[in-house]
Scaffold this active site. Sequence first.
Site, PDB file in Angstrom:
ATOM      1  N   GLY A 155      42.198  53.098  -7.643  1.00 15.97           N
ATOM      2  CA  GLY A 155      43.494  53.621  -8.086  1.00 15.97           C
ATOM      3  C   GLY A 155      43.399  54.225  -9.476  1.00 15.97           C
ATOM      4  O   GLY A 155      42.657  53.733 -10.314  1.00 15.97           O
TER       5      GLY A 155
ATOM      6  N   ARG B  87      39.001  56.900  -2.341  1.00 21.24           N
ATOM      7  CA  ARG B  87      38.406  55.710  -1.724  1.00 21.24           C
ATOM      8  C   ARG B  87      37.312  56.258  -0.798  1.00 21.24           C
ATOM      9  O   ARG B  87      37.513  57.261  -0.129  1.00 21.24           O
ATOM     10  CB  ARG B  87      39.445  54.918  -0.935  1.00 21.24           C
ATOM     11  CG  ARG B  87      40.769  54.803  -1.689  1.00 21.24           C
ATOM     12  CD  ARG B  87      41.140  53.405  -2.086  1.00 21.24           C
ATOM     13  NE  ARG B  87      42.439  53.416  -2.768  1.00 21.24           N
ATOM     14  CZ  ARG B  87      42.765  52.654  -3.799  1.00 21.24           C
ATOM     15  NH1 ARG B  87      41.911  51.800  -4.295  1.00 21.24           N
ATOM     16  NH2 ARG B  87      43.958  52.725  -4.336  1.00 21.24           N
TER      17      ARG B  87
ATOM     18  N   ASP C  61      38.186  46.196  -9.336  1.00 28.65           N
ATOM     19  CA  ASP C  61      37.395  45.241  -8.587  1.00 28.65           C
ATOM     20  C   ASP C  61      36.480  45.845  -7.505  1.00 28.65           C
ATOM     21  O   ASP C  61      35.282  45.578  -7.461  1.00 28.65           O
ATOM     22  CB  ASP C  61      38.432  44.355  -7.889  1.00 28.65           C
ATOM     23  CG  ASP C  61      37.971  42.950  -7.751  1.00 28.65           C
ATOM     24  OD1 ASP C  61      37.372  42.453  -8.704  1.00 28.65           O
ATOM     25  OD2 ASP C  61      38.191  42.387  -6.666  1.00 28.65           O
TER      26      ASP C  61
ATOM     27  N   THR D 178      42.638  49.528 -14.534  1.00 29.74           N
ATOM     28  CA  THR D 178      43.628  49.235 -13.495  1.00 29.74           C
ATOM     29  C   THR D 178      44.910  48.774 -14.163  1.00 29.74           C
ATOM     30  O   THR D 178      44.856  48.009 -15.133  1.00 29.74           O
ATOM     31  CB  THR D 178      43.145  48.162 -12.484  1.00 29.74           C
ATOM     32  OG1 THR D 178      44.280  47.677 -11.747  1.00 29.74           O
ATOM     33  CG2 THR D 178      42.497  46.970 -13.150  1.00 29.74           C
TER      34      THR D 178
ATOM     35  N   ASP E 281      46.906  46.741 -13.045  1.00 32.87           N
ATOM     36  CA  ASP E 281      47.224  45.356 -12.653  1.00 32.87           C
ATOM     37  C   ASP E 281      46.744  44.303 -13.653  1.00 32.87           C
ATOM     38  O   ASP E 281      47.202  43.170 -13.611  1.00 32.87           O
ATOM     39  CB  ASP E 281      46.598  45.027 -11.291  1.00 32.87           C
ATOM     40  CG  ASP E 281      47.065  45.955 -10.199  1.00 32.87           C
ATOM     41  OD1 ASP E 281      48.111  46.601 -10.387  1.00 32.87           O
ATOM     42  OD2 ASP E 281      46.383  46.040  -9.159  1.00 32.87           O
TER      43      ASP E 281
ATOM     44  N   ASP F 121      44.111  42.646 -13.551  1.00 29.46           N
ATOM     45  CA  ASP F 121      43.662  41.473 -12.791  1.00 29.46           C
ATOM     46  C   ASP F 121      42.141  41.295 -12.782  1.00 29.46           C
ATOM     47  O   ASP F 121      41.588  40.728 -11.842  1.00 29.46           O
ATOM     48  CB  ASP F 121      44.193  41.556 -11.345  1.00 29.46           C
ATOM     49  CG  ASP F 121      43.701  42.797 -10.626  1.00 29.46           C
ATOM     50  OD1 ASP F 121      43.161  43.707 -11.289  1.00 29.46           O
ATOM     51  OD2 ASP F 121      43.869  42.876  -9.396  1.00 29.46           O
TER      52      ASP F 121
ATOM     53  N   ARG G  62      49.455  43.833  -6.869  1.00 29.57           N
ATOM     54  CA  ARG G  62      48.547  43.469  -5.782  1.00 29.57           C
ATOM     55  C   ARG G  62      48.135  41.993  -5.866  1.00 29.57           C
ATOM     56  O   ARG G  62      46.998  41.661  -6.115  1.00 29.57           O
ATOM     57  CB  ARG G  62      47.317  44.368  -5.812  1.00 29.57           C
ATOM     58  CG  ARG G  62      46.855  44.726  -4.441  1.00 29.57           C
ATOM     59  CD  ARG G  62      45.628  45.558  -4.468  1.00 29.57           C
ATOM     60  NE  ARG G  62      44.815  45.361  -5.648  1.00 29.57           N
ATOM     61  CZ  ARG G  62      43.659  45.959  -5.861  1.00 29.57           C
ATOM     62  NH1 ARG G  62      43.194  46.782  -4.973  1.00 29.57           N
ATOM     63  NH2 ARG G  62      42.966  45.733  -6.953  1.00 29.57           N
TER      64      ARG G  62
HETATM   65  P1  ATP Z   1      42.180  49.393  -7.840  1.00 29.44           P
HETATM   66  O1  ATP Z   1      42.151  48.048  -8.528  1.00 29.44           O
HETATM   67  O2  ATP Z   1      42.993  50.358  -8.582  1.00 29.44           O
HETATM   68  O3  ATP Z   1      42.493  49.346  -6.378  1.00 29.44           O
HETATM   69  P2  ATP Z   1      39.417  49.404  -7.135  1.00 29.44           P
HETATM   70  O4  ATP Z   1      38.214  49.846  -7.853  1.00 29.44           O
HETATM   71  O5  ATP Z   1      39.543  47.931  -6.851  1.00 29.44           O
HETATM   72  O6  ATP Z   1      40.671  49.945  -7.930  1.00 29.44           O
HETATM   73  P3  ATP Z   1      39.006  49.976  -4.293  1.00 29.44           P
HETATM   74  O7  ATP Z   1      39.708  50.962  -3.454  1.00 29.44           O
HETATM   75  O8  ATP Z   1      39.047  48.548  -3.903  1.00 29.44           O
HETATM   76  O9  ATP Z   1      39.572  50.219  -5.766  1.00 29.44           O
HETATM   77  O10 ATP Z   1      37.448  50.395  -4.398  1.00 29.44           O
HETATM   78  C1  ATP Z   1      37.075  51.703  -4.765  1.00 29.44           C
HETATM   79  C2  ATP Z   1      35.842  52.126  -4.017  1.00 29.44           C
HETATM   80  O11 ATP Z   1      34.745  51.256  -4.327  1.00 29.44           O
HETATM   81  C3  ATP Z   1      35.954  52.056  -2.492  1.00 29.44           C
HETATM   82  O12 ATP Z   1      36.610  53.172  -1.941  1.00 29.44           O
HETATM   83  C4  ATP Z   1      34.478  52.038  -2.087  1.00 29.44           C
HETATM   84  O13 ATP Z   1      33.923  53.323  -2.122  1.00 29.44           O
HETATM   85  C5  ATP Z   1      33.855  51.191  -3.215  1.00 29.44           C
HETATM   86  N1  ATP Z   1      33.708  49.804  -2.756  1.00 29.44           N
HETATM   87  C6  ATP Z   1      34.646  48.842  -2.697  1.00 29.44           C
HETATM   88  N2  ATP Z   1      34.168  47.700  -2.155  1.00 29.44           N
HETATM   89  C7  ATP Z   1      32.862  47.941  -1.864  1.00 29.44           C
HETATM   90  C8  ATP Z   1      31.804  47.181  -1.264  1.00 29.44           C
HETATM   91  N3  ATP Z   1      31.995  45.923  -0.858  1.00 29.44           N
HETATM   92  N4  ATP Z   1      30.608  47.786  -1.107  1.00 29.44           N
HETATM   93  C9  ATP Z   1      30.413  49.061  -1.510  1.00 29.44           C
HETATM   94  N5  ATP Z   1      31.370  49.822  -2.055  1.00 29.44           N
HETATM   95  C10 ATP Z   1      32.581  49.297  -2.243  1.00 29.44           C
END
Ligand code: ATP
Length: 326
Positions: A14, A75, A106, A129, A131, A133, A175
């Site tokens: 995000g 994503r 995360d 982020t 959040d 978190d 979230r």
């Molecule tokens: P936000 O907290 O704003 O949602 P985020 O970094 O947690 O941000 P995610 O959509 O959970 O956002 O993850 C971003 C990208 O990281 C995913 O689209 C994917 O490409 C990669 N990713 C997430 N989990 C994994 C995993 N277990 N293995 C490999 N790549 C991952």
Amino acid sequence: MYQVKCIGMLTSGGDAPGMNAAIRAVTRAAIYNGIKVKAIYRGYKGLITGEIKEFQTQNVSNIIQQGGTILKTARCMEFLTEEGRKLAFETLQKEGIDALVVLGGDGTFTGARIFSQEFNIPVVGVPCTIDNDLYGTDYTIGYNTALNTIMEAVDKIRDTANSHERLFFIEVMGRDAGFLALNSAVASGAEAAIIPEIQTEVDQLEELIQRGFRKSKNSSIVIVAESDATGGAIGVAERLKKEHPEYDARVTILGHIQRGGSPTASDRVLASRLGAAAIDALLDEQRSVMVGVVNDEVVYVPFNKAIKHEKDVNESLLDVLKVLSI
Ligand code: ATP
């Protein structure tokens, strides 16, 4: 000793206000230290497809004040697979990138940790982020701006709540983390916050009712964190209607308004510090860490820790809310 010569930089997950300030800081700190910067567009997707452009210092001019991310974010399901990550690594080799700086949350760091291990490449994460978190840092980039946006929105809703003598449930993002809900409730003088962290121990809605929370008031505002545990503001309002039909509540879901906008001074400073710290981490030969701030000092937190541990909200703020809402 091996010195990093060229970094790849991407934003993923995000968007959060302050990401651009962090992009600027990473770029300029790298160039200052004689390191080339290759900007990767659309997160891990761009790493796989090779959507990459070399950045000079002027590529990040005039962006410190802009919300969102100039690198775009996406994503990417392909990065969850070994084949996808292999393609990503091939792009790095082709481009001569020998370390990565990833800006995200995360999920972004989970992918980064796996990638770093699989291909033995240094990766440093910058926590972005709204959040807040992420374990291991007191604050994430974007959180302070979102908090201020929520506060301003609640101030506006308060005018209507007062005029009509109404009860409002206002849902904020998070979230399943109550940082935004709890702190925005205190900052906007709300009567209560309903947060997922304590949902299993305390029936927060019932507690509110028992407290007789509207007795001395002509309006009430309750901030509700989005959450599967409570069903968010809609879930709480439906329960109220069923169990206490004497109350008439309105629901407002703030939604994506919370993610946008120009970053606050506090987020710009945090983003600038952490962006520069990401380059320091690489120069210090860190390989798989998130940079963060704890007690106003920069820290390096292994991805493992940042991902696995839950960050606790300060529950004493709930008591402050209670005391101040009599
Ligand atoms: P936000 O907290 O704003 O949602 P985020 O970094 O947690 O941000 P995610 O959509 O959970 O956002 O993850 C971003 C990208 O990281 C995913 O689209 C994917 O490409 C990669 N990713 C997430 N989990 C994994 C995993 N277990 N293995 C490999 N790549 C991952």
